[in-house]
Design a protein around this motif. Sequence first.
Motif, PDB file in Angstrom:
ATOM      1  N   PRO A   9       0.704  -1.220   0.096  1.00 56.91           N
ATOM      2  CA  PRO A   9       0.098   0.026   0.141  1.00 56.91           C
ATOM      3  C   PRO A   9       0.893   1.358   0.013  1.00 56.91           C
ATOM      4  CG  PRO A   9      -0.869  -1.563   1.684  1.00 56.91           C
ATOM      5  CD  PRO A   9       0.830  -2.005   1.143  1.00 56.91           C
ATOM      6  N   ILE A  10       0.636   2.244  -0.795  1.00 58.41           N
ATOM      7  CA  ILE A  10       1.349   3.262  -0.801  1.00 58.41           C
ATOM      8  C   ILE A  10       0.997   4.339   0.481  1.00 58.41           C
ATOM      9  CG2 ILE A  10       1.693   5.426  -2.153  1.00 58.41           C
ATOM     10  CD1 ILE A  10       2.498   2.986  -3.470  1.00 58.41           C
ATOM     11  N   ILE A  11       2.154   4.809   1.226  1.00 60.20           N
ATOM     12  CA  ILE A  11       2.002   5.748   2.113  1.00 60.20           C
ATOM     13  C   ILE A  11       2.002   7.327   2.079  1.00 60.20           C
ATOM     14  CG2 ILE A  11       3.243   6.235   4.184  1.00 60.20           C
ATOM     15  CD1 ILE A  11       4.855   3.618   4.354  1.00 60.20           C
ATOM     16  N   GLU A  12       0.967   7.725   2.472  1.00 57.48           N
ATOM     17  CA  GLU A  12       0.762   9.191   2.072  1.00 57.48           C
ATOM     18  C   GLU A  12       0.699   9.370   0.645  1.00 57.48           C
ATOM     19  OE1 GLU A  12       2.656  12.192   4.854  1.00 57.48           O
ATOM     20  OE2 GLU A  12       4.001  10.422   5.286  1.00 57.48           O
ATOM     21  N   PRO A  13      -0.115   8.854  -0.061  1.00 55.48           N
ATOM     22  CA  PRO A  13      -0.255   9.019  -1.597  1.00 55.48           C
ATOM     23  C   PRO A  13      -0.462  10.210  -2.225  1.00 55.48           C
ATOM     24  CG  PRO A  13      -2.220   7.968  -0.761  1.00 55.48           C
ATOM     25  CD  PRO A  13      -1.158   7.754   0.356  1.00 55.48           C
ATOM     26  N   ASP A  14      -1.090  11.132  -1.156  1.00 57.44           N
ATOM     27  CA  ASP A  14      -1.377  12.527  -1.797  1.00 57.44           C
ATOM     28  C   ASP A  14      -0.094  13.499  -1.517  1.00 57.44           C
ATOM     29  OD1 ASP A  14      -3.747  11.899  -2.573  1.00 57.44           O
ATOM     30  OD2 ASP A  14      -4.526  12.301  -0.407  1.00 57.44           O
ATOM     31  N   LEU A  15       0.991  13.120  -0.770  1.00 56.63           N
ATOM     32  CA  LEU A  15       2.413  13.836  -0.756  1.00 56.63           C
ATOM     33  C   LEU A  15       2.792  14.311  -2.129  1.00 56.63           C
ATOM     34  CD1 LEU A  15       4.276  15.231   1.411  1.00 56.63           C
ATOM     35  CD2 LEU A  15       5.516  13.044   1.397  1.00 56.63           C
ATOM     36  N   PRO A  16       2.966  15.420  -2.568  1.00 55.44           N
ATOM     37  CA  PRO A  16       3.509  15.875  -3.927  1.00 55.44           C
ATOM     38  C   PRO A  16       5.103  15.678  -3.636  1.00 55.44           C
ATOM     39  CG  PRO A  16       2.236  17.780  -2.954  1.00 55.44           C
ATOM     40  CD  PRO A  16       2.436  16.764  -1.658  1.00 55.44           C
ATOM     41  N   ILE A  17       5.649  14.873  -4.792  1.00 55.91           N
ATOM     42  CA  ILE A  17       7.135  14.662  -4.856  1.00 55.91           C
ATOM     43  C   ILE A  17       7.654  15.325  -6.109  1.00 55.91           C
ATOM     44  CG2 ILE A  17       8.708  12.750  -4.972  1.00 55.91           C
ATOM     45  CD1 ILE A  17       6.604  11.200  -3.410  1.00 55.91           C
ATOM     46  N   ILE A  18       8.814  15.758  -6.072  1.00 57.79           N
ATOM     47  CA  ILE A  18       9.784  16.112  -7.246  1.00 57.79           C
ATOM     48  C   ILE A  18      10.816  15.009  -7.078  1.00 57.79           C
ATOM     49  CG2 ILE A  18      11.290  17.566  -8.384  1.00 57.79           C
ATOM     50  CD1 ILE A  18       9.552  19.913  -7.207  1.00 57.79           C
ATOM     51  N   ASP A  19      10.944  14.087  -8.324  1.00 60.49           N
ATOM     52  CA  ASP A  19      12.079  13.197  -8.001  1.00 60.49           C
ATOM     53  C   ASP A  19      13.120  14.004  -9.016  1.00 60.49           C
ATOM     54  OD1 ASP A  19      13.770  11.261  -8.466  1.00 60.49           O
ATOM     55  OD2 ASP A  19      12.545   9.758  -9.361  1.00 60.49           O
ATOM     56  N   PRO A  20      14.210  14.089  -7.886  1.00 61.27           N
ATOM     57  CA  PRO A  20      14.970  15.217  -8.723  1.00 61.27           C
ATOM     58  C   PRO A  20      16.621  14.419  -9.133  1.00 61.27           C
ATOM     59  CG  PRO A  20      15.506  14.803  -6.028  1.00 61.27           C
ATOM     60  CD  PRO A  20      14.455  14.096  -6.539  1.00 61.27           C
ATOM     61  N   HIS A  21      16.243  13.113  -9.244  1.00 55.47           N
ATOM     62  CA  HIS A  21      17.464  12.430  -9.932  1.00 55.47           C
ATOM     63  C   HIS A  21      17.198  11.200 -10.712  1.00 55.47           C
ATOM     64  CE1 HIS A  21      22.102  11.993  -9.700  1.00 55.47           C
ATOM     65  NE2 HIS A  21      21.660  10.741 -10.099  1.00 55.47           N
ATOM     66  N   PHE A 300      14.987  13.834  -1.087  1.00 57.77           N
ATOM     67  CA  PHE A 300      14.702  12.441  -1.497  1.00 57.77           C
ATOM     68  C   PHE A 300      14.888  12.488  -3.080  1.00 57.77           C
ATOM     69  CE2 PHE A 300      12.780  12.180   2.868  1.00 57.77           C
ATOM     70  CZ  PHE A 300      13.539  11.256   3.392  1.00 57.77           C
ATOM     71  N   GLU A 301      15.636  11.302  -3.390  1.00 61.90           N
ATOM     72  CA  GLU A 301      15.606  10.982  -4.821  1.00 61.90           C
ATOM     73  C   GLU A 301      15.675   9.591  -5.026  1.00 61.90           C
ATOM     74  OE1 GLU A 301      19.871  10.333  -6.441  1.00 61.90           O
ATOM     75  OE2 GLU A 301      20.674  10.111  -4.286  1.00 61.90           O
ATOM     76  N   SER A 302      15.054   9.066  -6.163  1.00 61.34           N
ATOM     77  CA  SER A 302      14.812   7.741  -6.727  1.00 61.34           C
ATOM     78  C   SER A 302      16.328   7.109  -7.087  1.00 61.34           C
ATOM     79  CB  SER A 302      13.692   7.446  -7.671  1.00 61.34           C
ATOM     80  OG  SER A 302      14.315   7.950  -9.007  1.00 61.34           O
ATOM     81  N   ASN A 303      16.976   7.810  -7.968  1.00 59.70           N
ATOM     82  CA  ASN A 303      18.092   7.616  -8.599  1.00 59.70           C
ATOM     83  C   ASN A 303      17.723   6.236  -9.283  1.00 59.70           C
ATOM     84  OD1 ASN A 303      21.028   7.365  -9.621  1.00 59.70           O
ATOM     85  ND2 ASN A 303      21.369   5.726  -7.958  1.00 59.70           N
ATOM     86  N   TYR A 304      16.634   6.272 -10.148  1.00 57.76           N
ATOM     87  CA  TYR A 304      16.245   4.981 -10.887  1.00 57.76           C
ATOM     88  C   TYR A 304      16.797   5.359 -12.286  1.00 57.76           C
ATOM     89  CZ  TYR A 304      13.198   1.501  -9.354  1.00 57.76           C
ATOM     90  OH  TYR A 304      12.599   0.465  -8.840  1.00 57.76           O
ATOM     91  N   PRO A 305      17.432   4.152 -12.946  1.00 56.44           N
ATOM     92  CA  PRO A 305      17.095   2.720 -12.758  1.00 56.44           C
ATOM     93  C   PRO A 305      18.308   2.087 -11.868  1.00 56.44           C
ATOM     94  CG  PRO A 305      17.558   2.678 -14.903  1.00 56.44           C
ATOM     95  CD  PRO A 305      17.660   4.167 -14.589  1.00 56.44           C
ATOM     96  N   PRO A 306      19.369   2.818 -11.640  1.00 59.64           N
ATOM     97  CA  PRO A 306      20.182   2.141 -10.845  1.00 59.64           C
ATOM     98  C   PRO A 306      19.859   1.447  -9.358  1.00 59.64           C
ATOM     99  CG  PRO A 306      21.220   4.084 -11.619  1.00 59.64           C
ATOM    100  CD  PRO A 306      19.909   4.260 -11.988  1.00 59.64           C
ATOM    101  N   ASP A 307      18.944   2.190  -8.853  1.00 57.91           N
ATOM    102  CA  ASP A 307      18.366   1.923  -7.437  1.00 57.91           C
ATOM    103  C   ASP A 307      17.603   0.885  -7.407  1.00 57.91           C
ATOM    104  OD1 ASP A 307      18.901   4.009  -4.634  1.00 57.91           O
ATOM    105  OD2 ASP A 307      20.368   3.823  -6.497  1.00 57.91           O
TER     106      ASP A 307
END
Length: 351
Positions: A9-21, A300-307
């Motif tokens: 289940p997604i935690i806090e699904p309404d929290l806006p996120i900018i994935d910076p990486h 916070f960053e995803s660093n996708y797809p390496p991560d």
Amino acid sequence: MNNAAAPEPIIEPDLPIIDPHHHLWDLRPLLAAFPEPRHPFIESLVDAAYYTFDQFRADATSGHRIIASVFVECGAFYNGTLGEALKPVGEVEFVNGVAAQGASGIYGLFRPCAGIVGHADLSLGAEAGAVLDALAAASPRFRGIRHQGARLTDGEAYPPALMAPEGLFASSAFRAGFAELGKRGMTFDAWVFEPQLHEIIDLARAFPDQPICLDHCGGPLGLGSYHGTHTERFEGWRSAIRTLAECPNVVVKLGGLGMAQVQLPASGPAAGVGSEELATLWRPYIETCIEAFGPSRAMFESNYPPDRWGASYPALWNAFKRLARGASADEKAALFSGTAARFYGLEDVLA
């Protein structure tokens, strides 16, 4: 064999996120240049060797509210017809096209690649200025560059063929090129490993007005001779992070801990590790960075797809949200979107 865990289940699904990486790439030619058996880090990229906009869009719309993203250079689709110095312009042109697709609105409100971090060889010295100008002309979304400096004495931890030249950031030629960023108000992303953090400290002190972003929590290591040494090396890493945080021109990206060379977790790809376990593994590094830099200088960053080697996209962001549970609403806003918006000039996406 796919070891991915059942969806959470997604935690806090309404929290806006900018994935910076994140990256978009085709690494298949690179992988073909490495004979088998390949280096463990190279092998870890096989599962993510081809990562398109459609794949990233599927990840970014898989439950969390990703409102925008920042693409970071990875040598994708260089244009060799422009010559050696200018060939990175091709990457920015390619990514600008992806961003235009997203900006069209046909995929909803998500704005992929709203900011673009390209590459220029700063060791060209003052001549790097012409490359920076060409990158900026290639896209209004261009924000700055990353000239990776990752280097180790241990080739088992990172492939020697991918390592930066020794002493790169301290060289007079590089620093002459680095000075060209400040003249244009551009950002710099710094990618190094934990033994090299002193190089970024020295660079940040030498250029106190240059905005610098330390990528991936400063590159903790767990491969090769670093295997099993997280605990004994932690205090040295933490001391360097605290010293770097004394430089007000530096911010930090909270992530990159799911890559193979970090070994947190110790198996992959997408090893089926849930967000609760990921949060436990990553907590010492994430909390240290937030305590040192503060939420207004951390993102916070995803660093996708390496991560993707160590975490699915939904589990990764769930882990970050678990780690931020004690933060106030304003602190969460900074960590998940505000710091990235300010550093990369993306305040409009928060409007």
